[in-house]
Design a protein around this motif. Structure first.
Motif, mmCIF file in Angstrom:
data_model
loop_
_atom_site.group_PDB
_atom_site.id
_atom_site.type_symbol
_atom_site.label_atom_id
_atom_site.label_comp_id
_atom_site.label_asym_id
_atom_site.label_seq_id
_atom_site.Cartn_x
_atom_site.Cartn_y
_atom_site.Cartn_z
ATOM 1 N N VAL A 1 0.856 -1.191 0.000
ATOM 2 C CA VAL A 1 0.000 0.000 0.000
ATOM 3 C C VAL A 1 0.892 1.240 0.000
ATOM 4 C CG1 VAL A 1 -1.793 1.279 1.263
ATOM 5 C CG2 VAL A 1 -1.779 -1.220 1.346
ATOM 6 N N PHE A 2 0.529 2.220 -0.855
ATOM 7 C CA PHE A 2 1.242 3.502 -0.832
ATOM 8 C C PHE A 2 0.401 4.546 -0.110
ATOM 9 C CE2 PHE A 2 3.612 1.625 -4.305
ATOM 10 C CZ PHE A 2 4.876 2.154 -4.117
ATOM 11 N N PHE A 3 1.073 5.393 0.646
ATOM 12 C CA PHE A 3 0.427 6.554 1.261
ATOM 13 C C PHE A 3 1.077 7.787 0.639
ATOM 14 C CE2 PHE A 3 -1.899 4.883 4.989
ATOM 15 C CZ PHE A 3 -1.509 3.554 4.903
ATOM 16 N N LEU B 1 2.736 0.439 -9.794
ATOM 17 C CA LEU B 1 1.286 0.641 -9.674
ATOM 18 C C LEU B 1 0.480 -0.344 -10.514
ATOM 19 C CD1 LEU B 1 0.807 4.503 -9.520
ATOM 20 C CD2 LEU B 1 1.186 2.850 -7.700
ATOM 21 N N GLY B 2 -0.649 -0.726 -9.987
ATOM 22 C CA GLY B 2 -1.572 -1.621 -10.684
ATOM 23 C C GLY B 2 -2.761 -1.862 -9.780
ATOM 24 N N SER B 3 -3.638 -2.778 -10.181
ATOM 25 C CA SER B 3 -4.876 -2.976 -9.417
ATOM 26 C C SER B 3 -4.614 -3.568 -8.024
ATOM 27 C CB SER B 3 -5.819 -3.888 -10.194
ATOM 28 O OG SER B 3 -5.144 -5.107 -10.442
ATOM 29 N N ASP B 4 -3.398 -4.113 -7.810
ATOM 30 C CA ASP B 4 -3.112 -4.709 -6.498
ATOM 31 C C ASP B 4 -2.285 -3.795 -5.601
ATOM 32 O OD1 ASP B 4 -0.922 -4.803 -8.076
ATOM 33 O OD2 ASP B 4 -0.379 -6.890 -7.638
ATOM 34 N N LYS C 1 -5.213 11.622 -10.472
ATOM 35 C CA LYS C 1 -5.620 11.260 -11.846
ATOM 36 C C LYS C 1 -4.552 10.381 -12.496
ATOM 37 C CE LYS C 1 -8.261 15.397 -12.716
ATOM 38 N NZ LYS C 1 -8.062 16.782 -13.061
ATOM 39 N N GLU C 2 -3.290 10.768 -12.316
ATOM 40 C CA GLU C 2 -2.185 9.982 -12.912
ATOM 41 C C GLU C 2 -2.198 8.552 -12.366
ATOM 42 O OE1 GLU C 2 0.940 13.780 -12.971
ATOM 43 O OE2 GLU C 2 1.079 12.263 -11.411
ATOM 44 N N ILE C 3 -2.468 8.450 -11.069
ATOM 45 C CA ILE C 3 -2.460 7.128 -10.422
ATOM 46 C C ILE C 3 -3.635 6.291 -10.921
ATOM 47 C CG2 ILE C 3 -2.883 6.024 -8.176
ATOM 48 C CD1 ILE C 3 -1.085 8.374 -7.031
ATOM 49 N N LYS C 4 -4.792 6.921 -11.006
ATOM 50 C CA LYS C 4 -5.991 6.206 -11.497
ATOM 51 C C LYS C 4 -5.746 5.685 -12.912
ATOM 52 C CE LYS C 4 -9.512 5.720 -10.146
ATOM 53 N NZ LYS C 4 -9.894 4.430 -9.550
ATOM 54 N N ALA C 5 -5.062 6.508 -13.727
ATOM 55 C CA ALA C 5 -4.792 6.107 -15.107
ATOM 56 C C ALA C 5 -3.923 4.858 -15.165
ATOM 57 C CB ALA C 5 -4.114 7.251 -15.851
ATOM 58 N N ARG C 6 -3.239 4.555 -14.086
ATOM 59 C CA ARG C 6 -2.378 3.355 -14.050
ATOM 60 C C ARG C 6 -3.047 2.198 -13.315
ATOM 61 N NH1 ARG C 6 -0.067 7.826 -15.121
ATOM 62 N NH2 ARG C 6 1.680 7.769 -16.587
ATOM 63 N N HIS D 1 8.478 9.480 -10.330
ATOM 64 C CA HIS D 1 9.929 9.350 -10.514
ATOM 65 C C HIS D 1 10.432 7.963 -10.146
ATOM 66 C CE1 HIS D 1 10.184 13.571 -11.439
ATOM 67 N NE2 HIS D 1 9.460 13.843 -10.356
ATOM 68 N N GLY D 2 9.599 6.984 -10.226
ATOM 69 C CA GLY D 2 10.037 5.610 -9.939
ATOM 70 C C GLY D 2 8.908 4.695 -9.504
ATOM 71 N N PRO D 3 8.239 5.015 -8.383
ATOM 72 C CA PRO D 3 7.218 4.102 -7.858
ATOM 73 C C PRO D 3 6.072 3.796 -8.823
ATOM 74 C CG PRO D 3 7.811 5.720 -6.215
ATOM 75 C CD PRO D 3 8.497 6.141 -7.477
ATOM 76 N N PHE D 4 5.844 4.644 -9.823
ATOM 77 C CA PHE D 4 4.792 4.352 -10.800
ATOM 78 C C PHE D 4 4.965 2.954 -11.387
ATOM 79 C CE2 PHE D 4 2.658 8.464 -12.544
ATOM 80 C CZ PHE D 4 2.167 8.725 -11.273
ATOM 81 N N ALA D 5 6.201 2.508 -11.482
ATOM 82 C CA ALA D 5 6.464 1.177 -12.057
ATOM 83 C C ALA D 5 5.771 0.081 -11.261
ATOM 84 C CB ALA D 5 7.969 0.924 -12.091
#
Ligand code: F6R
Length: 593
Positions: A452-454, A495-498, A519-524, A489-493
Motif C-alpha cells: 500500500v502507498f500513502f 502501480l496496478g490494481s493490487d 488522476k495519474e495514479i488512477k490512469a495506471r 519518478h520511480g514508484p509508478f512502475a
C-alpha cells in the motif's frame, strides 16, 4: 532492550516479579526469567512470554529477587541466553539492559582466567566480573566490575548471603521504587505502579543498594541524594480500560491528550511560554528524532517555517550522529516520547558538546532526555503501552504547535484564529473517532493487499510517512509513504490494481497538484482511497472511496488525518489477526543504537 525489575521486602518475590514483568513486556520481549534469593539462588527462565513462564515456573521461595524480559541483541532468543545470568559458582545473579561493547574481549580474558560461559550474551561477562572482584561486599564488587565494562547498562545484581539488591546504570533507564517495608527497582514506572508511586530516577554512574527497609545511592563511593517523585498516573490509566487493545484505547484518548497537553499552555487569548532555546540569536532550528517522533519533527518543520519564517532542518537522530554539520546560531529540539531512545540521546549529547541549547519534548518525566536537555516540554499523553505510538505522537504535535505559536510574529488576527482552532481540535478529533466504523470497512479492504502507498504533499507528506509506518508495523503489510509528486519518478512502475493508494488531500496550496497526482495514479489502474475534507466534491469524482474528515485550518490538517490513518492501521491489523500491541521484532523503547 527489554525490561528489568527487582523486589526486596516481606512478601514472596516471585509473584510480584512476574506481575511487574508483564507490565514491562511492551519494551520488547522474546524471552524472560526470574531469580529468587533465599539460602541459595533459584532461577527459572525460558524463551517464552512472561505469562507462559508464569504458568510453568516452579515455586521459587524467597522475599528478594530479580526479573527480566529480553529482546535479543547478542544471541538468539533461547533459554540459555535469557536472563538472569549466573557466575561460575551460581552464587551471583545479574540482569541487564543495554549493550556491553567490549564483551568479546572480556570473555576472552575471563575464560583465560578460568571462567566458563554458557550463553552467547554480552551480559554474562558481568556476573563473572563481579565474581572476580567479590570479596564479601557486593556493592564494591559491582563497582569494580563496571570499571572494566564499556557500554550501556541498567543492571541488578544479587548474591547469596547478602539480603540486598545492587543496581547501576549508564545510558539505560532505571528507577528505584520506595514502598513500605519493601523496595523496588525497575526500568520504568508502569512496572511497579501497582505497588508504589514513590520513585527515584537514577543518573548515569549511580550505584543503588536497596534492602527491604533502606535505600542508598552513591557515586564513586560517595553517597548522593536523589529527589523522590510522586507519580500521578493511575494504575487504571496504564491498563486497557475495556478496549480490545492498548492501541485502540490510546487512539481514543487523543481528544483528552490534546486537552491535557494544551491546558495551562494556551491562556485565554494567547499562548504563553518562555524558552531560552527560542530566544536571542537563533537563525535556524534543528529538530532531531527517530521513527514516529521524526514524523512529528517533520510536521514541526513545516509549521515553524510557516509561522516563524526561519529555516528548519528535521533529521533522523541516528543519521545526525554520523556526519558533520554547521550548527552555529542553531537552536535544537529533540523529540522523544520515551526520552530514552539511544540515538536521540546521543545526538543531544553531541549538540550539548558543541554548545547548542537543546530543548527536549518528551512524555516521560525525569527521563534521560529531560536530564540532558537545557529545557524540557513534557507532553501529557500518559503512559503509552502499545508499541505503535499514537497518542504520544498527537501530544508531540500539540507541543510543537504551541511552541511555534508562542513565538510567532504573524498577524495578530491570524494567530488568534489559530489559537481558537487549536482549542477546537479535541472535538474535531472526536468527530474522526465517531467515524470509526466507516474506517473499519476500508480497513477490511486494505487488509487484502500486500503493498500500500500513502501519498501526501506539503505538511501532509510526513502524515503519509506516518500512515505507512503505522500500517507496516501493526499489520505487516509493506507500506510506503511518498511525497505525491515523487511517485512518477520511480514508484509508478509498481502501480496496478493490487497496489491501493491512500491519498491525503488537504485544502491548501497543494490541492490542485494532489488532484493531478490522483488522476495519474488512477490512469495506471491503482485503486485510490482519499482522505478529504467534508464538502470536497471534486475528490468524489476521482477517488474510489473517501474518508471524510472535519474542516480544520490546513496547518492542523495533520491532526485529523493522522487519527484516521492510525485507525486504518489498527483495524487492518485486527482484520489480519496481528498481535497489535506488541508487533514482532519491535520494542517500545529503543535503548540501543
Ligand atoms: C512507531 C514508534 C517508533 C518510535 C521511535 C522513537 O510507532 O513508536 O518509531 O517513534 O522508536 O521513539 P521515541 O519517541 O521514544 O524516541
Amino acid at each position: 532492550m527489554g525490561g528489568i525489575v527487582g523486589y526486596i521486602g516481606d512478601k514472596q518475590a516471585q509473584p510480584i516479579l512476574l506481575d511487574c514483568l508483564v507490565k514491562l513486556e511492551y519494551r520488547g520481549s522474546d524471552s524472560c526469567g526470574i531469580a529468587v534469593l533465599d539460602n541459595s539462588i533459584d532461577l527459572y527462565k525460558d524463551a517464552v512470554r512472561v505469562r507462559e513462564l508464569a504458568k510453568v515456573a516452579p515455586q521459587l521461595s524467597g522475599t528478594a529477587g530479580i526479573g527480566h524480559t529480553r529482546l535479543a541483541t547478542h544471541g538468539e532468543p533461547s533459554k540459555a541466553n535469557a536472563h538472569p545470568h549466573l557466575d561460575c559458582s551460581g552464587n551471583i545473579a545479574v540482569i541487564h539492559n543495554g549493550v556491553i561493547n567490549n564483551s568479546q574481549r572480556l570473555k576472552q580474558q575471563l575464560t583465560a582466567e578460568g571462567h566458563h560461559f554458557v550463553s552467547e550474551t554480552d551480559t554474562e561477562v558481568i556476573p563473572h566480573l563481579i565474581e572476580k572482584y567479590y570479596d564479601g561486599n557486593l556493592e564494591e564488587a559491582v563497582e569494580a566490575a563496571l570499571r572494566d565494562v564499556d557500554g550501556s547498562y541498567a543492571i541488578i545484581a544479587l548474591t547469596v548471603g547478602e539480603p540486598k539488591l545492587v543496581t547501576a546504570k549508564k545510558d539505560s533507564p532505571l528507577i528505584i521504587g520506595i514502598g513500605d517495608r519493601e523496595n523496588f527497582i525497575a526500568s520504568d514506572v508502569p512496572a511497579i505502579l501497582d505497588y508504589t508511586n514513590r520513585v527515584i530516577y537514577l543518573e548515569d554512574g549511580d550505584i543503588g543498594v536497596i534492602t527491604k527497609d533502606s535505600m542508598r545511592i552513591s557515586r564513586g563511593g560517595t553517597e548522593v541524594n536523589r529527589k523522590q517523585h510522586l507519580i500521578s498516573w493511575s494504575v487504571e490509566e496504564a491498563q486497557k480500560a475495556g478496549y480490545e487493545h492498548f492501541m485502540l484505547k490510546e487512539i481514543h484518548e487523543e481528544p483528552r491528550v490534546i486537552r491535557d497537553t494544551l491546558v495551562g499552555w494556551v491562556s485565554e487569548d494567547k499562548p504563553a511560554v518562555d524558552l531560552a532555546v527560542m530566544r536571542g540569536g537563533i537563525e535556524s532550528m534543528l529538530i532531531l528524532a527517530c521513527g514516529t517522533s521524526y514524523h512529528a519533527a517533520l510536521i514541526g518543520k513545516y509549521v515553524m517555517e510557516e509561522l516563524l519564517s526561519i529555516p528548519v532542518r528535521a533529521e533522523f537522530a541516528s543519521e545526525f550522529n554520523y556526519y558533520g554539520q554547521t550548527l552555529a546560531r542553531t537552536g535544537a529540539i529533540a523529540i522523544t516520547q520515551s526520552g530514552e531512545t539511544a540515538d536521540t540521546l546521543k545526538a543531544m549529547k553531541k549538540l550539548k558538546d558543541v554548545g547548542c541549547q537543546v530543548l527536549a519534548i518528551t512524555n516521560v518525566v525525569g527521563s534521560a532526555a529531560s536530564r540532558i536537555a537545557d529545557q524540557t516540554i513534557y507532553t501529557r499523553a500518559g503512559s503509552e503501552a502499545s508499541v505503535a505510538a499514537t497518542k504520544s505522537f498527537m501530544a508531540q504535535l500539540m507541543a510543537l504547535y504551541w511552541l511555534v505559536m508562542s513565538y510567532s510574529k504573524i498577524d495578530a488576527r491570524r494567530l488568534a484564529d489559530l489559537i481558537m482552532e487549536l482549542r477546537q481540535l479535541p472535538e474535531k478529533v472526536q468527530q474522526v473517532l465517531d467515524n470509526e466504523t466507516k474506517i473499519l470497512e476500508y480497513a477490511k479492504y486494505v487488509s487484502r493487499y500486500e503493498c500500500v502507498f500513502f501519498i501526501g504533499r506539503g505538511i501532509n507528506f510526513p502524515v503519509a510517512l506516518e500512515g505507512a509506518l503505522k500500517l507496516k508495523e501493526t499489520s505487516y503489510i509493506h507500506a510506503e509513504g511518498y511525497a505525491a509528486g515523487e511517485m512518477k519518478h520511480g514508484p509508478f512502475a509498481l502501480l496496478g490494481s493490487d497496489t491501493p493508494i491512500v491519498a491525503i488531500v488537504a485544502q491548501d496550496n497543494t490541492y490542485e497538484a494532489m488532484l493531478t497526482n490522483i488522476k495519474e495514479i488512477k490512469a495506471r489502474g491503482a485503486p485510490v482511497i482519499a482522505l478529504a475534507e467534508e464538502g470536497d466534491e471534486a475528490i468524489g469524482e476521482l477517488a474510489d472511496s473517501i474518508i471524510t474528515l472535519p474542516r480544520v485550518d490546513a496547518i492542523f490538517s495533520p491532526v485529523v488525518n493522522v487519527v484516521a490513518l492510525q485507525l486504518l492501521a489498527y483495524y487492518t491489523a485486527r482484520q489480519r489477526g496481528c498481535p497489535i500491541d506488541f508487533p514482532r521484532n519491535l520494542a517500545k523503547s529503543v535503548t540501543v543504537e
